[in-house]
Design an enzyme around this catalytic site. Structure first.
Site, short mmCIF file in Angstrom:
data_model
loop_
_atom_site.label_atom_id
_atom_site.label_comp_id
_atom_site.label_asym_id
_atom_site.label_seq_id
_atom_site.Cartn_x
_atom_site.Cartn_y
_atom_site.Cartn_z
N HIS A 1 0.82 -1.23 0.17
CA HIS A 1 0.06 0.03 -0.03
C HIS A 1 0.92 1.27 -0.01
CE1 HIS A 1 -3.32 -2.53 0.61
NE2 HIS A 1 -4.00 -2.00 0.07
N ARG B 1 -10.54 4.28 -0.59
CA ARG B 1 -10.28 3.09 0.59
C ARG B 1 -10.43 3.74 1.70
NH1 ARG B 1 -5.91 2.24 -3.62
NH2 ARG B 1 -5.50 -0.19 -3.87
N ARG C 1 -15.44 2.32 -0.38
CA ARG C 1 -15.25 1.15 0.03
C ARG C 1 -15.26 0.83 1.44
NH1 ARG C 1 -9.84 -2.17 -1.38
NH2 ARG C 1 -9.04 -0.85 0.16
N ASN D 1 -5.16 -6.55 -7.19
CA ASN D 1 -3.91 -6.70 -6.55
C ASN D 1 -4.05 -7.77 -5.50
OD1 ASN D 1 -3.43 -4.27 -7.41
ND2 ASN D 1 -4.37 -3.14 -5.41
N ASP D 2 -5.39 -7.99 -4.89
CA ASP D 2 -5.57 -9.12 -4.01
C ASP D 2 -5.66 -10.40 -4.71
OD1 ASP D 2 -5.01 -8.37 -1.20
OD2 ASP D 2 -6.68 -7.16 -1.31
N ARG E 1 1.43 -10.47 -1.56
CA ARG E 1 1.98 -8.87 -2.41
C ARG E 1 2.96 -8.33 -1.56
NH1 ARG E 1 -3.83 -5.84 -2.00
NH2 ARG E 1 -2.80 -3.81 -2.28
C1 PEP Z 1 -7.12 -4.69 -4.82
O1 PEP Z 1 -7.06 -5.55 -4.09
O2 PEP Z 1 -6.80 -4.87 -5.99
C2 PEP Z 1 -7.68 -3.62 -4.37
C3 PEP Z 1 -8.03 -2.44 -4.87
O3 PEP Z 1 -7.69 -3.30 -2.87
P1 PEP Z 1 -6.24 -2.93 -1.96
O4 PEP Z 1 -5.19 -2.67 -2.87
O5 PEP Z 1 -6.65 -1.77 -1.27
O6 PEP Z 1 -6.32 -4.20 -1.20
MG MG Z 2 -7.64 -5.44 -1.94
#
Ligand code: PEP
Ligand code: MG
Length: 538
Positions: free
Chosen positions: A188, A295, A331, A452-453, A463
């Site tokens: 992040h 976020r 979110r 991302n997740d 990650r």
């Molecule tokens: C993701 O996981 O792609 C996402 C947008 O959420 P975050 O990066 O905040 O986990």
């Molecule tokens: Mg995520």
């Protein structure tokens, strides 16, 4: 000149003075001393200096944010005089014959743990204060001066690593670049750097003992290099490249107000990802069609207690009003994993990314969730707000969420507080959600794919783990097929599907996403005009 290579997470260029931020948990070394009384004197002198710094901070905060917010610095001054705390430091120096910084670090940890273990919420929250004053003393003892980031000059931040909460507290206008020894491209902190448009390099093999505050650094996010004490020639080169970048930026500005449409007329929404209210400015500046991912957990980071319903309501209302009728997708809380907050008391987990995070916390601690939902619903009266839930894996979870939302709506009805029914969507960021996206599409208003997740859970790659960056392949066929499947299932039931993970801004894939029928891409504000250019060239 000293040059190092690293991994670039935002392609930009910076030149300016260095500010070294040290992570005292790992940096303070235990050293033997022959003269305990001299070390104790150092602690006393550092205490006096700390009180002076805190008085300055108190005065500044009093002027800028009022008495109640400034009070924390008074509390810190009082804690610095606490007899038990000081005695414990002195005893450790005398009995173990160790250096002052080490005794302060260990005592700080012990006291913080003691506070964290107390029943009373107020006392629990003091754990962070003890850490704060101990770190301040250590900085002074180590000759690093006051790391009050709010009053720093524009600098290139050099650190071992930065947590999202440290990053979020910094004044973005003052950060010219980030250079860190650790960190991964999908953390992040890296996302924040991209969001803020800040050249950032991670995984730079620096010895932080050799880099000092006040040195000059040239960061080249294109080449992935940082040079300390660059010579005149390199400085001149860097300056001219910065001018070129500005020129490119100016050309992109020409795309403002233009549609996101391909030459054969296919339209796609381009929204912005934001982390706090202040980022809305970047979204508007870059001509975002809406906010595709707010976020909200960033409202919970970098503070000592939960944000109140009122504080959250004000933040959501402000974003909705500033976006003036454009869609704002907020979110709900996605805390846990790398976004740790002391006052949540989440405890240590073996596998935090696969642990107690996001909607799992909200469903098992509904009071926290309901406070946020009340704030969100109240804010619906001030703009075009939609709500999105993270880390969904099942239909049951969505049903449980909807039951809680209904409860909150009934409570608001009872006391006559108005709200509008927001669109409700979910993040698709687990393989489970992808595989049942046909069922989920029938329940919700939209999908937003968190690549991302989704990549992390599909490829079984943490990650946060920089060692795995070479294996982290977001272009993997499995991910692309999943995205297609999600889009198809959404459309089958008349719903829309977007992407809000970092992959959404990957210009190599823009064409593929459009062909798959993705309806919306939500990207860092700084990427909106670049993606628009790519769409228009299709
Ligand atoms: C993701 O996981 O792609 C996402 C947008 O959420 P975050 O990066 O905040 O986990
Ligand atoms: Mg995520």
């Amino acid at each position: 000149m000293m040059q190092f290579d690293g991994k670039s997470v935002y392609k930009g260029i910076a030149l300016g003075p260095v500010l070294v931020l040290k992570n005292h948990d790992t940096q303070v070394r235990r050293k033997k001393t022959e003269d305990a009384e001299a070390e104790i004197k150092k602690v006393e002198a550092a205490g006096q200096e700390a009180r002076k710094q805190l008085q300055k901070l108190y005065d500044k905060a009093l002027r800028e944010v009022g008495e109640s917010n400034a009070a924390i610095f008074e509390v810190h001054q009082m804690m610095l005089e606490d007899e038990d705390y000081l005695e414990s430091i002195h005893n450790m120096i005398r009995t173990e014959m160790v250096n002052a910084s080490y005794a302060v670090a260990v005592t700080g940890d012990n006291f913080a743990e003691m506070f964290a273990g107390m029943d009373d919420d107020y006392m629990k929250a003091r754990a962070a204060d003890v850490r704060d004053i101990s770190n301040r003393l250590i900085r002074i003892l180590e000759g690093e001066g006051d790391a009050d980031l709010s009053s720093m000059a524009p600098s290139v931040i050099v650190a071992d690593d930065l947590s999202p909460s440290e990053t979020v507290q910094m004044d973005k206008e003052k950060i010219l670049g980030f250079v860190t020894v650790h960190g991964s491209t999908n953390s992040h902190t890296a996302i924040l750097a991209r969001m803020m448009n800040i050249p950032a390099l991670i995984g730079v093999p620096l010895d932080l003992e050799e880099i000092h505050t006040g040195m000059t650094a040239a960061v080249d996010g294109f080449a992935g290099t940082v040079t300390f004490e660059p010579d005149g020639e390199l400085c001149a080169q860097i300056r001219s490249r910065m001018d070129e970048e500005l020129e490119k930026r100016r050309l992109l500005e020409g795309l403002k107000g233009k549609e996101n449409v391909t030459s054969d007329g296919r339209h796609i929404e381009l929204y912005a990802n934001i982390g706090n209210v202040g980022d809305v400015g970047y979204a508007l500046e870059n001509d975002a069609g809406g906010i595709g991912l707010f976020r909200s957990e960033f409202l919970y980071l970098g503070r000592e207690d939960f944000p109140t319903e009122e504080e959250q309501f004000q933040a959501y209302r402000q974003v909705a009003q500033t976006m003036a009728g454009k869609k704002v997708i907020i979110r709900t809380l996605d805390i846990g994993a790398d976004k740790q907050v002391d006052y949540f008391q989440l405890g240590k987990e073996e596998n935090p990314a696969m642990g107690y995070r996001a909607i799992r916390i909200c469903l098992s601690q509904p009071d926290i969730f309901k406070t946020q939902l009340r704030a969100l619903l109240r804010a619906t009266m001030y703009g075009n707000i939609a709500v999105m839930y993270p880390m969904i894996t099942s239909v049951e979870e969505v049903n449980r969420i909807f039951a809680i939302v209904k409860e909150v709506q009934e409570e608001l009805d009872e006391i006559g507080i108005p709200y509008r029914q927001p669109d409700q969507g979910i993040m698709i960021e687990t393989p489970a959600a992808v595989m049942i996206s046909d069922e989920l599409a029938q329940l919700v208003d939209f999908f937003s794919i968190g690549t991302n997740d989704l990549t992390q859970y599909t490829l079984a790659i943490d990650r946060q783990n920089a060692r795995l960056d070479e294996f982290y392949d977001p272009h993997h066929k499995a991910i692309l097929r999943m995205i297609k499947m999600v889009a198809d299932n959404a459309h089958k039931y008349g719903k829309w599907a977007g992407i809000c993970g970092e992959l959404g801004a990957d210009l190599e894939l823009t064409g593929e996403f459009v062909r798959m029928g993705i309806d919306e891409l939500s990207v860092a504000p700084s990427m909106i005009l670049r993606v628009r250019k790519a769409v228009r060239e299709l």
